[in-house]
Design a protein around this motif. Structure first.
Motif, PDB file in Angstrom:
ATOM      1  N   ASN A 156     -10.129  -0.629  -8.544  1.00  0.00           N
ATOM      2  CA  ASN A 156     -11.241  -0.827  -7.612  1.00  0.00           C
ATOM      3  C   ASN A 156     -10.772  -0.926  -6.166  1.00  0.00           C
ATOM      4  OD1 ASN A 156     -13.337  -0.858  -9.577  1.00  0.00           O
ATOM      5  ND2 ASN A 156     -12.730  -2.944 -10.134  1.00  0.00           N
ATOM      6  N   THR A 157      -9.478  -1.105  -5.954  1.00  0.00           N
ATOM      7  CA  THR A 157      -8.955  -1.229  -4.591  1.00  0.00           C
ATOM      8  C   THR A 157      -8.540   0.121  -4.004  1.00  0.00           C
ATOM      9  OG1 THR A 157      -6.689  -1.603  -5.349  1.00  0.00           O
ATOM     10  CG2 THR A 157      -8.100  -3.557  -5.071  1.00  0.00           C
ATOM     11  N   VAL A 158      -8.663   1.190  -4.771  1.00  0.00           N
ATOM     12  CA  VAL A 158      -8.257   2.521  -4.313  1.00  0.00           C
ATOM     13  C   VAL A 158      -9.150   2.968  -3.155  1.00  0.00           C
ATOM     14  CG1 VAL A 158      -8.122   4.960  -4.976  1.00  0.00           C
ATOM     15  CG2 VAL A 158      -7.339   3.193  -6.556  1.00  0.00           C
ATOM     16  N   GLU A 159      -8.515   3.515  -2.124  1.00  0.00           N
ATOM     17  CA  GLU A 159      -9.251   4.054  -0.977  1.00  0.00           C
ATOM     18  C   GLU A 159      -9.027   5.569  -0.933  1.00  0.00           C
ATOM     19  OE1 GLU A 159      -8.278   2.021   2.681  1.00  0.00           O
ATOM     20  OE2 GLU A 159      -7.980   0.146   1.589  1.00  0.00           O
ATOM     21  N   ASP A 168     -10.448  17.783  -9.647  1.00  0.00           N
ATOM     22  CA  ASP A 168     -10.910  16.850 -10.664  1.00  0.00           C
ATOM     23  C   ASP A 168      -9.705  16.197 -11.342  1.00  0.00           C
ATOM     24  OD1 ASP A 168     -13.564  17.438 -10.171  1.00  0.00           O
ATOM     25  OD2 ASP A 168     -13.739  18.877 -11.829  1.00  0.00           O
ATOM     26  N   GLY A 169      -9.765  14.894 -11.494  1.00  0.00           N
ATOM     27  CA  GLY A 169      -8.717  14.173 -12.197  1.00  0.00           C
ATOM     28  C   GLY A 169      -7.562  13.703 -11.340  1.00  0.00           C
ATOM     29  N   PHE A 170      -7.502  14.128 -10.069  1.00  0.00           N
ATOM     30  CA  PHE A 170      -6.374  13.747  -9.209  1.00  0.00           C
ATOM     31  C   PHE A 170      -6.287  12.232  -9.049  1.00  0.00           C
ATOM     32  CE2 PHE A 170      -4.613  13.060  -4.849  1.00  0.00           C
ATOM     33  CZ  PHE A 170      -3.302  13.413  -5.144  1.00  0.00           C
ATOM     34  N   VAL A 171      -7.394  11.593  -8.728  1.00  0.00           N
ATOM     35  CA  VAL A 171      -7.395  10.134  -8.521  1.00  0.00           C
ATOM     36  C   VAL A 171      -7.023   9.425  -9.820  1.00  0.00           C
ATOM     37  CG1 VAL A 171      -8.785   8.131  -7.870  1.00  0.00           C
ATOM     38  CG2 VAL A 171      -9.045  10.284  -6.627  1.00  0.00           C
ATOM     39  N   HIS A 172      -7.527   9.908 -10.930  1.00  0.00           N
ATOM     40  CA  HIS A 172      -7.227   9.300 -12.230  1.00  0.00           C
ATOM     41  C   HIS A 172      -5.723   9.360 -12.527  1.00  0.00           C
ATOM     42  CE1 HIS A 172      -7.920   7.866 -16.263  1.00  0.00           C
ATOM     43  NE2 HIS A 172      -7.302   8.921 -16.755  1.00  0.00           N
ATOM     44  N   VAL A 173      -5.097  10.487 -12.236  1.00  0.00           N
ATOM     45  CA  VAL A 173      -3.656  10.636 -12.456  1.00  0.00           C
ATOM     46  C   VAL A 173      -2.888   9.626 -11.611  1.00  0.00           C
ATOM     47  CG1 VAL A 173      -1.695  12.181 -12.006  1.00  0.00           C
ATOM     48  CG2 VAL A 173      -3.710  13.046 -13.179  1.00  0.00           C
ATOM     49  N   ILE A 174      -3.279   9.487 -10.353  1.00  0.00           N
ATOM     50  CA  ILE A 174      -2.592   8.560  -9.450  1.00  0.00           C
ATOM     51  C   ILE A 174      -2.740   7.127  -9.952  1.00  0.00           C
ATOM     52  CG2 ILE A 174      -2.480   7.671  -7.073  1.00  0.00           C
ATOM     53  CD1 ILE A 174      -1.514  10.650  -7.565  1.00  0.00           C
ATOM     54  N   PRO A 177       0.828  -1.218   0.000  1.00  0.00           N
ATOM     55  CA  PRO A 177       0.000   0.000   0.000  1.00  0.00           C
ATOM     56  C   PRO A 177       0.858   1.263   0.000  1.00  0.00           C
ATOM     57  CG  PRO A 177       0.044  -0.955   2.187  1.00  0.00           C
ATOM     58  CD  PRO A 177       0.849  -1.870   1.307  1.00  0.00           C
ATOM     59  N   ILE A 178       0.424   2.257  -0.752  1.00  0.00           N
ATOM     60  CA  ILE A 178       1.103   3.548  -0.810  1.00  0.00           C
ATOM     61  C   ILE A 178       0.047   4.637  -0.630  1.00  0.00           C
ATOM     62  CG2 ILE A 178       2.424   5.147  -2.256  1.00  0.00           C
ATOM     63  CD1 ILE A 178       3.531   2.678  -3.727  1.00  0.00           C
ATOM     64  N   LYS A 179       0.320   5.552   0.288  1.00  0.00           N
ATOM     65  CA  LYS A 179      -0.603   6.675   0.514  1.00  0.00           C
ATOM     66  C   LYS A 179      -0.068   7.903  -0.210  1.00  0.00           C
ATOM     67  CE  LYS A 179      -2.137   5.075   4.979  1.00  0.00           C
ATOM     68  NZ  LYS A 179      -3.535   5.085   5.187  1.00  0.00           N
ATOM     69  N   VAL A 209      -5.205   9.356  -1.035  1.00  0.00           N
ATOM     70  CA  VAL A 209      -5.501   8.244  -1.927  1.00  0.00           C
ATOM     71  C   VAL A 209      -4.558   7.097  -1.563  1.00  0.00           C
ATOM     72  CG1 VAL A 209      -5.583   7.469  -4.331  1.00  0.00           C
ATOM     73  CG2 VAL A 209      -6.113   9.856  -3.780  1.00  0.00           C
ATOM     74  N   THR A 210      -5.120   5.956  -1.189  1.00  0.00           N
ATOM     75  CA  THR A 210      -4.295   4.790  -0.916  1.00  0.00           C
ATOM     76  C   THR A 210      -4.422   3.835  -2.088  1.00  0.00           C
ATOM     77  OG1 THR A 210      -4.625   5.006   1.472  1.00  0.00           O
ATOM     78  CG2 THR A 210      -3.839   2.871   0.675  1.00  0.00           C
ATOM     79  N   ILE A 211      -3.270   3.540  -2.698  1.00  0.00           N
ATOM     80  CA  ILE A 211      -3.222   2.566  -3.783  1.00  0.00           C
ATOM     81  C   ILE A 211      -2.455   1.346  -3.276  1.00  0.00           C
ATOM     82  CG2 ILE A 211      -3.405   4.244  -5.660  1.00  0.00           C
ATOM     83  CD1 ILE A 211      -0.344   4.036  -5.988  1.00  0.00           C
TER      84      ILE A 211
END
Length: 93
Positions: free
Chosen positions: A49-52, A29-35, A20-22, A64-66
């Motif tokens: 789908n696992t993004v928190e 807008d678009g921040f999560v998509h970029v990550i 996991p990486i925070k 955003v936790t990936i």
């Protein structure tokens, strides 16, 4: 008799593993998509789908936790550099 290289240390992470990486940055807008796009560059099997997500108290920032499949120290180092260098990202943990 050879002496161990002090720079080459044993990894505390067993590869491959789920890692996991925070990532914290400005809520826009678009921040999560970029990550998630950056994550996919380093982990082709990354599951968005696992993004928190977690908003900051004031709502100006987004955590955003990936979770990526870590395959090497080099992969993680490059991923951290790519995330950290993005202008919207403030902190990567």
């Amino acid at each position: 008799m050879s002496t161990p290289d002090p720079i080459k240390q044993e990894s505390l992470i067993a590869y491959p593993s789920q890692f996991p990486i925070k990532v914290m940055g400005v809520k826009a807008d678009g921040f999560v998509h970029v990550i998630t796009q950056i994550a996919e560059r380093f982990d082709p099997g990354f599951d968005a789908n696992t993004v928190e997500l977690r908003d900051s108290k004031a709502g100006n920032y987004l955590g955003v936790t990936i979770t990526v499949t870590a395959t090497s120290r080099e992969q993680l180092d490059e991923l951290y550099r790519a995330l950290s260098s993005h202008p919207s990202v403030k902190v990567v943990l």
